[in-house]
Scaffold this motif. Structure first.
Motif, PDB file in Angstrom:
ATOM      1  N   GLY A 394       0.773  -1.228   0.000  1.00 40.52           N
ATOM      2  CA  GLY A 394       0.000   0.000   0.000  1.00 40.52           C
ATOM      3  C   GLY A 394       0.806   1.280   0.000  1.00 40.52           C
ATOM      4  N   ALA A 462       2.134  -3.868   5.851  1.00 37.53           N
ATOM      5  CA  ALA A 462       0.731  -4.283   5.933  1.00 37.53           C
ATOM      6  C   ALA A 462       0.487  -5.010   7.243  1.00 37.53           C
ATOM      7  CB  ALA A 462       0.376  -5.180   4.749  1.00 37.53           C
ATOM      8  N   LYS A 491      -3.324  -0.835   6.293  1.00 37.24           N
ATOM      9  CA  LYS A 491      -4.440  -1.797   6.203  1.00 37.24           C
ATOM     10  C   LYS A 491      -4.997  -2.158   7.577  1.00 37.24           C
ATOM     11  CE  LYS A 491      -2.646  -3.759   1.895  1.00 37.24           C
ATOM     12  NZ  LYS A 491      -2.300  -4.978   1.140  1.00 37.24           N
ATOM     13  N   LYS A 494      -8.651  -3.742   7.782  1.00 37.73           N
ATOM     14  CA  LYS A 494      -8.957  -5.108   7.365  1.00 37.73           C
ATOM     15  C   LYS A 494      -9.002  -6.031   8.582  1.00 37.73           C
ATOM     16  CE  LYS A 494      -7.252  -6.739   3.617  1.00 37.73           C
ATOM     17  NZ  LYS A 494      -6.344  -7.232   2.561  1.00 37.73           N
ATOM     18  N   SER A 526      -4.685   3.726   7.403  1.00 42.04           N
ATOM     19  CA  SER A 526      -5.438   3.014   6.378  1.00 42.04           C
ATOM     20  C   SER A 526      -5.438   3.878   5.134  1.00 42.04           C
ATOM     21  CB  SER A 526      -6.864   2.723   6.846  1.00 42.04           C
ATOM     22  OG  SER A 526      -7.610   2.146   5.789  1.00 42.04           O
TER      23      SER A 526
END
Length: 881
Positions: A394, A462, A491, A494, A526
């Motif tokens: 990401g 992550a 993340k 999630k 995020s």
């Protein structure tokens, strides 16, 4: 207290430096190098030690004698060598006596200098007087020669007038013969006088004038007689002793007279052709003053970083064969055009008696760069942040949210292929510059350049994936560059996100969170929801405040090249990051091996700007080439100087590269001799940007083994051209285009010659297919497989076939056309082939397990009962990397 260095003190007392340092250490002194200072106290300590070892009781004198040779110019062409000898005596006394001795030595030194000055003045006066005397003698000799020539010309004219009256020839009178003999004797006398003067001049050159405290000047200064002083120059070289016959002689006449005129005319033409001319007084033509040196000439040879043997010989003014001979004696074999390094050249120069002078290669570069002033009022600049992390963790999505733009959608395969540079304004009004580096393992070198050009590193991990290999590499790059880390645990929205797991795994690599007592902030974020992004920027700004980043906006621009590429419509385009000063449109930029005037500045949004301050990334147009990513760029004032530095860097790069290539060739020869021939995959690589070229080459080099090598024949930026296609044809190479295509001319050659051309836009596929091509170059392995075993039950003899073994197949199948081994007590005693295989009276190609057969072994007649015949086969096994 006067101090001298160990080297000067060693030269003064006539001892080697190493021996003097050894004695000083034995005396209790701490001197270890030749550049350290030696005080008077140290000298006294050393002297006392030497006295104690030698057993001397009374102080001894130390006398230093120096010789200095000076050259006095008497006029534009003459010079006198004067040698001055200086003598100085050191005696150990008490402080009072030493002061008195110093005053006495000062008085003696002043008196000696006065005597030297007087002696020099006297020598100059004597040399000037002798020069005038020699000039007067030369002038008188030229005047006499001129008068004699005029007299002979007058006599010749009179003789011609007498002949024109057609007077009958008469016999030469006794008076004429006597006059000729006297003239010949006079010429011989003048010759002897000239030889004597030349010998005196030679002795004066060999013995220079010496003036000193112990010796006086010699009586013979260096005096040269002019080479054009020749009294009998008009005498023909082929004439016999006795001179030319008179007008009344039998052999005189018109023919001798015409011959003399032709000789004089030919001599005058030769003098004109050689540039000679007669003096004003009618003397002989002047000649050059070159003389063969009487002693070897020692030169100071300037040696660059790398030089060919031919150039080195030219700088020493000797033949190249002499240099090769000296290198051969030293154990180094070289050719006339071979490039040698600076150290080797210096050893060769010293071996041949000259003085090496190592050239400072960056003298031109220092002259230009040192004149640039970066002084001024320093202000706080924005931090440059690099985003690093593993693939698909990401990084680019986080940047997208920060700068409100979608970058990953335009990338092939959904991954970042280039280095991107962007600057954004935060909600607090502060500016932050971001460098987005690709996360794939093949771009390790690109990430390393990003770490070196940055102030703060954001490590994206992550939360649901954990620490991966590329994450660890990013940590190592940041630590090597000394850059602080800010960990963004991405993340977090999630399921399965575990930030504590990230902290535990990173702590194993010395990345300790702040809440655990470390110095690395961990921020949960995020990228899709935007959670924690503001906290992340605050952490980055806090780190930049601790670093106290400053810059001088008024200074000339200076920074680093982030990326460069060739654009079809705009030419060379380089993405640069300004680190100090201001880069403006129209500035002259020196970037690595390239230079140019900035024609346009374009920001990351594609808009043209007039200037870029510190921490601002821009694209510049106007360079004469594509600089390497990571090269430093500098704004200079003079375009001519920038061109000189760029050309100098290019020449230095070529020389170093040539020397490195030649060395690599020799190493390859020895490696091939030791290991045998190595398979090689030749590749010609063209890419859209420079960074991708370096990354792909590095990834391909990692695939090399001892048996298969990757040889990148050529690599560059831009499309595949006709030259690339011809090079691939000549070198049997694979053409690889990464995000580029071949032009029309290249396609014709590729199709006609069936060249292997491959296009790629994702690096995974490129590396995988090259790996397969290299696997095809690996030598196959052969594995043995036992297919059958027969046990000998009885042995028979046939008159036609010889010895036959009656066997029972106890395992597998026995084949007629496969190799066999004969085993006795499980030991191989023979390996060969079957001569016959029979089932009862019929020939058989194979006999299976549990059946009886008769076997005849080819070229072996010692089979016994109980032996086993093993049938085996070799299977080819293909290898892969």
């Amino acid at each position: 207290m006067a101090e001298t260095s160990v080297k000067d003190f060693a030269d003064a007392i006539g001892k080697p430096v190493d021996r003097l340092i050894e004695q000083m250490q034995e005396a209790g002194l701490r001197h270890k190098s030749a550049d350290e200072k030696v005080s008077e106290k140290d000298k006294e300590t050393l002297l006392g030690y030497l006295k104690r070892n030698s057993g001397a009781g009374e102080p001894k004198r130390i006398t230093m004698t120096r010789k200095v040779t000076q050259q006095l110019k008497t006029d534009g062409r003459k010079s006198v060598n004067v040698e001055v000898r200086k003598k100085r005596t050191f005696v150990k006394h008490s402080d009072v006596e030493q002061n008195g001795e110093q005053e006495k030595q000062a008085a003696e030194e002043a008196q000696r200098k006065a005597l030297e000055a007087e002696a020099l003045k006297k020598a100059e006066e004597e040399a000037e007087a002798k020069r005038k005397k020699v000039e007067e003698e030369r002038r008188q000799a030229e005047e006499a020669a001129r008068k004699q020539l005029e007299a002979e010309e007058a006599a010749r004219k009179a003789e011609q007038e007498s002949k024109s009256k057609e007077a009958p020839p008469v016999a030469a009178s006794a008076e004429d013969l006597e006059a000729q003999k006297k003239a010949e004797a006079e010429r011989e006398k003048r010759k002897q006088e000239e030889k004597r003067r030349a010998e005196q001049a030679r002795k004066a050159r060999a013995n220079p004038v010496v003036v000193g405290a112990d010796e006086t000047a010699t009586d013979e200064p260096e005096v040269e007689l002019p080479k054009n002083t020749k009294i009998d120059d008009d005498k023909p070289k082929h004439s016999k002793p006795g001179g030319r016959k008179s007008a009344g002689g039998r052999k005189g006449g018109k023919r001798d007279e015409d011959h003399e005129d032709r000789r004089l005319s030919r001599r005058n033409k030769d003098e004109k052709r050689k540039g000679g001319r007669r003096s004003a007084g009618g003397g002989a033509p002047k000649k050059h003053g070159f003389e063969k040196p009487t002693a070897p000439i020692k030169r100071e040879v300037l040696i660059p970083e790398s030089i060919t043997v031919a150039d080195l010989a030219d700088r020493m003014a000797i033949k190249g064969a002499e240099v090769i001979k000296v290198m051969f004696k030293m154990g180094a074999m070289a050719t006339i055009n071979q490039v040698i390094d600076q150290d080797t050249a210096a050893i060769v120069v010293e071996e041949m008696g000259h003085t090496p002078k190592l050239q400072k290669e960056n003298a031109i570069e220092d002259e230009v760069l040192d004149n640039i002033s970066y002084e001024g009022e320093a202000i706080t600049r924005a931090p440059v942040v690099t985003v690093m992390g593993h693939v698909d963790h990401g990084k680019t999505s986080l940047l997208d949210y920060i700068r409100r733009a979608k970058v990953a959608d335009a990338e092939a395969g959904g991954i970042t292929q280039h280095i991107g540079a962007y600057h954004v304004d935060t909600r607090d009004g502060n500016m932050v510059t971001f460098l987005d580096t690709p996360g794939h393992a093949a771009f390790t070198a690109m990430r390393a350049r990003g770490a070196k050009a940055t102030d703060v590193v954001i490590l994206v991990v992550a939360a649901d994936d954990g620490v991966m290999p590329q994450t660890i590499e990013a940590v190592e790059h940041a630590k090597a560059a000394g850059v602080p880390l800010v960990v963004a645990v991405n993340k977090m929205d999630k399921e399965g996100a575990d930030p504590d797991r990230i902290k535990n795994e990173l702590s194993q690599h010395q990345v300790i969170p702040e809440d655990w007592g470390g110095d690395t902030p961990f921020v949960p974020v995020s990228a899709k929801a935007g959670m924690g992004v503001d906290d992340l920027l605050e952490a980055v700004l806090l780190q930049s405040e601790i670093l106290e980043l400053t810059a001088v906006p008024e200074a000339p621009g200076k920074g680093v090249v982030v990326e460069s590429r060739l654009d079809k419509g705009r030419g060379s385009v380089a993405t640069v990051l300004v680190q100090n000063g201001t880069l403006s449109k129209g500035d002259i930029v020196l970037a690595g091996l390239n230079y140019g005037r900035v024609r346009a500045l374009i920001d990351e949004n594609g808009k043209q700007v007039d200037s870029a301050g510190p921490s601002i990334p821009v694209e510049i147009l106007g360079l004469d080439g594509t600089p390497e990513a990571g090269d430093e760029f500098t704004v200079v004032q003079d375009e001519k100087k920038a061109r000189e530095v760029a050309l100098f860097r290019q020449g230095k790069y070529r020389e170093v590269k040539l020397a490195r290539q030649q060395k690599a060739k020799l190493e390859n020869v020895f490696n091939q001799m030791e290991q045998g021939k190595t398979a090689t995959v030749n590749i010609i690589l063209k890419s859209d940007v420079r960074g991708s070229v370096e990354a792909i080459v590095g990834a391909l080099k990692d695939l090399e083994t001892d048996e298969v090598k990757v040889n990148v024949v050529s690599s560059g930026v831009g499309g595949i051209t006709e030259t690339d296609a011809n090079l691939a044809l000549a070198s049997d190479a694979i053409l690889i285009g990464f995000n580029v295509r071949a032009d029309a001319a290249a396609k014709v050659i590729i199709e006609r010659e069936d060249i292997d051309l491959r296009y790629y836009s994702i690096i995974y596929e490129l590396i995988e297919q090259v790996k397969q091509a290299m696997s095809g170059k690996l030598a196959p392995e052969f594995k043995e497989e036992i297919v059958g075993i027969a046990e000998v039950r009885d042995v028979f003899r046939s008159p036609k076939l010889g010895q036959i073994a009656g066997c029972m197949v106890v395992e597998g199948t026995v084949y007629r056309n496969k190799k066999i081994r004969v085993l006795r007590d499980n030991v191989v005693i023979y390996e060969g082939e079957l001569e016959s295989l029979r089932r009862y009276k019929d020939d058989a190609n194979e006999v299976r397990n549990g059946m009886e057969c008769g076997i005849g072994v080819k070229n072996y007649n010692d089979v016994k009962v109980g032996d086993k015949i093993e049938v085996f086969d070799k299977i080819r096994v293909e290898r892969s990397l």
